[in-house]
Design a protein around this motif. Structure first.
Motif, short mmCIF file in Angstrom:
data_model
loop_
_atom_site.label_atom_id
_atom_site.label_comp_id
_atom_site.label_asym_id
_atom_site.label_seq_id
_atom_site.Cartn_x
_atom_site.Cartn_y
_atom_site.Cartn_z
N ASP A 1 0.81 -1.23 0.00
CA ASP A 1 0.00 0.00 0.00
C ASP A 1 0.84 1.27 0.00
OD1 ASP A 1 -2.32 1.45 -0.09
OD2 ASP A 1 -2.61 1.47 2.07
N PRO A 2 1.80 1.38 -0.93
CA PRO A 2 2.60 2.61 -0.99
C PRO A 2 1.90 3.70 -1.77
CG PRO A 2 3.35 1.12 -2.66
CD PRO A 2 2.24 0.41 -1.94
N GLN A 3 2.41 4.91 -1.62
CA GLN A 3 1.90 6.03 -2.39
C GLN A 3 2.56 6.15 -3.75
OE1 GLN A 3 -0.68 8.29 -1.84
NE2 GLN A 3 -1.14 6.65 -0.40
N THR A 4 3.66 5.43 -3.94
CA THR A 4 4.42 5.56 -5.18
C THR A 4 4.63 4.18 -5.78
OG1 THR A 4 5.57 7.51 -4.34
CG2 THR A 4 6.58 6.40 -6.20
N VAL A 5 4.44 4.08 -7.09
CA VAL A 5 4.49 2.81 -7.82
C VAL A 5 5.44 2.94 -9.00
CG1 VAL A 5 3.11 1.14 -9.10
CG2 VAL A 5 2.08 2.40 -7.21
N MET A 6 6.32 1.94 -9.17
CA MET A 6 7.24 1.94 -10.31
C MET A 6 7.25 0.54 -10.92
SD MET A 6 11.16 3.33 -10.48
CE MET A 6 11.85 2.10 -9.37
N LEU A 7 6.78 0.43 -12.14
CA LEU A 7 6.63 -0.87 -12.80
C LEU A 7 7.39 -0.89 -14.12
CD1 LEU A 7 2.77 -1.39 -12.33
CD2 LEU A 7 4.60 -2.13 -10.81
N ASP A 8 8.19 -1.93 -14.31
CA ASP A 8 8.95 -2.10 -15.55
C ASP A 8 8.32 -3.22 -16.36
OD1 ASP A 8 10.88 -1.89 -17.49
OD2 ASP A 8 12.42 -2.98 -16.37
N GLU A 9 7.80 -2.89 -17.53
CA GLU A 9 7.18 -3.85 -18.45
C GLU A 9 6.13 -4.73 -17.76
OE1 GLU A 9 7.64 -3.56 -21.51
OE2 GLU A 9 9.60 -2.63 -21.80
N PRO A 10 5.14 -4.17 -17.10
CA PRO A 10 4.17 -5.00 -16.38
C PRO A 10 3.23 -5.79 -17.29
CG PRO A 10 3.46 -2.71 -16.38
CD PRO A 10 4.85 -2.73 -16.96
N VAL A 11 3.16 -5.44 -18.57
CA VAL A 11 2.22 -6.10 -19.48
C VAL A 11 2.80 -7.38 -20.09
CG1 VAL A 11 0.88 -5.75 -21.61
CG2 VAL A 11 1.11 -3.89 -19.98
N ASN A 12 4.10 -7.58 -19.97
CA ASN A 12 4.74 -8.74 -20.59
C ASN A 12 4.06 -10.05 -20.18
OD1 ASN A 12 6.61 -7.22 -21.87
ND2 ASN A 12 8.37 -7.89 -20.67
N LEU B 1 4.95 5.43 -12.09
CA LEU B 1 5.97 5.47 -13.14
C LEU B 1 5.95 4.14 -13.86
CD1 LEU B 1 8.30 7.03 -14.51
CD2 LEU B 1 9.86 5.94 -12.87
N LEU B 2 5.71 4.18 -15.16
CA LEU B 2 5.53 2.98 -15.96
C LEU B 2 6.53 2.95 -17.10
CD1 LEU B 2 3.89 0.48 -16.93
CD2 LEU B 2 2.36 2.07 -18.08
N SER B 3 7.41 1.95 -17.11
CA SER B 3 8.35 1.77 -18.20
C SER B 3 7.88 0.63 -19.08
CB SER B 3 9.75 1.45 -17.64
OG SER B 3 10.66 1.18 -18.69
N VAL C 1 -2.62 5.00 -21.47
CA VAL C 1 -2.71 5.24 -20.02
C VAL C 1 -1.85 6.39 -19.51
CG1 VAL C 1 -3.32 2.83 -19.54
CG2 VAL C 1 -0.92 3.52 -19.47
N ALA C 2 -0.77 6.72 -20.20
CA ALA C 2 0.15 7.73 -19.67
C ALA C 2 -0.33 9.14 -20.00
CB ALA C 2 1.55 7.51 -20.22
N GLU C 3 -0.24 10.03 -19.02
CA GLU C 3 -0.55 11.44 -19.23
C GLU C 3 0.71 12.28 -19.41
OE1 GLU C 3 -3.60 13.07 -16.49
OE2 GLU C 3 -3.61 11.04 -15.64
N HIS C 4 1.82 11.75 -18.93
CA HIS C 4 3.09 12.48 -18.99
C HIS C 4 4.17 11.51 -19.45
CE1 HIS C 4 5.31 16.15 -17.85
NE2 HIS C 4 6.33 15.33 -17.65
N LEU C 5 5.21 12.04 -20.07
CA LEU C 5 6.30 11.21 -20.59
C LEU C 5 7.65 11.76 -20.16
CD1 LEU C 5 5.16 10.63 -24.29
CD2 LEU C 5 5.03 8.98 -22.41
N VAL C 6 8.53 10.84 -19.77
CA VAL C 6 9.95 11.14 -19.61
C VAL C 6 10.69 10.20 -20.56
CG1 VAL C 6 11.95 11.10 -18.07
CG2 VAL C 6 9.72 11.86 -17.20
N VAL C 7 11.39 10.79 -21.53
CA VAL C 7 12.10 10.00 -22.54
C VAL C 7 13.59 10.25 -22.38
CG1 VAL C 7 12.31 9.46 -24.99
CG2 VAL C 7 10.14 10.33 -24.10
N ILE C 8 14.37 9.17 -22.31
CA ILE C 8 15.82 9.32 -22.20
C ILE C 8 16.50 8.57 -23.34
CG2 ILE C 8 15.71 9.59 -19.70
CD1 ILE C 8 16.86 6.79 -19.40
N GLY C 9 17.69 8.99 -23.66
CA GLY C 9 18.51 8.35 -24.69
C GLY C 9 19.97 8.52 -24.34
N ARG C 10 20.69 7.39 -24.31
CA ARG C 10 22.11 7.40 -23.94
C ARG C 10 22.34 8.13 -22.62
NH1 ARG C 10 24.93 8.07 -29.95
NH2 ARG C 10 24.09 6.09 -30.73
N GLY C 11 21.43 7.87 -21.69
CA GLY C 11 21.59 8.37 -20.34
C GLY C 11 21.15 9.79 -20.09
#
Length: 332
Positions: free
Chosen positions: A145-156, A181-183, A193-203
């Motif tokens: 029951d946290p306030q913050t969620v971070m999931l990496d490829e949950p749909v796989n 936060l959904l990767s 589902v996403a309303e906002h995006l953070v995109v990174i490339g080469r760090g």
């Protein structure tokens, strides 16, 4: 809330994360995107404290995750759904995590029901399918029951029903005011589902913006044309700043000119049209355009370029580690 400030990580001579600063706000789903090797997994490991930054900071709800009094109540994480003893049952796996994290035992049954694993909860995990294992990873993330969620490829590995369920779950979590936060590499799902995006490339940060602004900034006039005289019309449209895909089976796509102008040109020359439709830029197209120079591992086609324009001078058309801590949400 998740916040990174000038976050940097080096592995020897390799700069995996380079001065990343971004904030994941509560109340919305934030998509975390980047090509393979961009530094997404490293960033998530730095957020959870699995790796130590070379410099800079990463905080969860205003402090380092490692400093949280009850970590499972602060951040729910899915980085690798396979991080579990294959000889242990799903129920016992969750009970062990609950006991270690100070989570009431009754919560185990709640999350098993939430992810649809109650009927197989006593089976050894080694016999779980990919989708069942993914559901267990999500249950593990939903445990505290946290306030913050971070999931990496949950749909796989999830089937269609499972994909629809995770969409509703993520949307509900954000609606409750949680930080999500959904990767994922599944652009079609992120776009839903996403309303906002953070995109990174080469760090490094390539974009930190709303989904709407990201798509509108990459938008251009794209029109699908179907006509018995597609080849002729495509040649007429060829001009500076206009990109026409190869005309085949009586259709082509044109960029750089509005649909109304295509229709007027066809009418002026007596060209019959069967379809004239404006097409919006998808998240996948906008993302590929942004990251084309930031791909670390790029493959190459083995065939000949089939996108040659039927007109002279026109170009081809558009290309087309886990750790599981806990998070919870209300059933979707």
């Amino acid at each position: 809330m998740i916040e990174t400030s000038q976050l940097t990580k080096r592995y020897g001579d390799h700069l995996a994360v380079d001065d990343l600063s971004f904030r994941v706000e509560p109340g919305r789903v934030t998509g975390f995107l980047g090509p393979n090797g961009a530094g997404k997994s490293t960033t998530m490991r730095l957020i959870t404290g699995l790796d130590r930054p070379t410099s800079g900071t990463a905080t969860v709800n205003g402090r380092r995750y490692a400093d949280a009094a009850v970590p499972m109540h602060e951040l729910g994480v899915l980085l690798d759904a396979k991080a579990a003893d294959p000889a242990r049952s799903a129920r016992n796996h969750l009970r062990a995590l609950a006991a270690a994290g100070g989570v009431p035992r009754r919560r185990v049954e709640e999350v098993l029901d939430l992810v649809g694993l109650t009927d197989v909860a006593d089976r050894p995990l080694g016999g779980f399918s990919l989708g069942m294992g993914q559901r267990l990873g999500i249950a593990t993330a939903l445990l505290g029951d946290p306030q913050t969620v971070m999931l990496d490829e949950p749909v796989n590995g999830l089937d269609v029903d499972g994909i629809q369920w995770i969409r509703r779950l993520l949307t509900d979590l954000a609606a409750e005011g949680r930080t999500v936060l959904l990767s994922s590499h599944l652009m079609s799902e992120l776009e839903l589902v996403a309303e906002h995006l953070v995109v990174i490339g080469r760090g490094r940060i390539l974009a930190d913006t709303s989904m709407a602004d990201f798509l509108s900034g990459a938008d251009e006039h794209r029109t699908l044309v179907r006509s018995p005289e597609a080849d002729r019309l495509a040649r007429m449209l060829a001009a500076d700043g206009v990109v026409v895909s190869s005309a085949h089976d009586g259709e082509f796509e044109v960029r750089g000119v509005e649909a109304v102008a295509v229709g007027r040109l066809a009418a002026a020359h007596g060209i019959e049209l069967h379809q004239l439709a404006t097409r919006d830029t998808s998240l996948e197209e906008a993302y590929l355009r942004l990251t084309q120079d930031a791909v670390s591992y790029a493959g190459h086609s083995t065939g000949h370029d089939s996108g040659a324009d039927p007109t002279s001078g026109a170009t081809s058309g558009p290309s087309a580690d886990t750790t599981t801590t806990a998070l919870t949400g209300s059933p979707a």
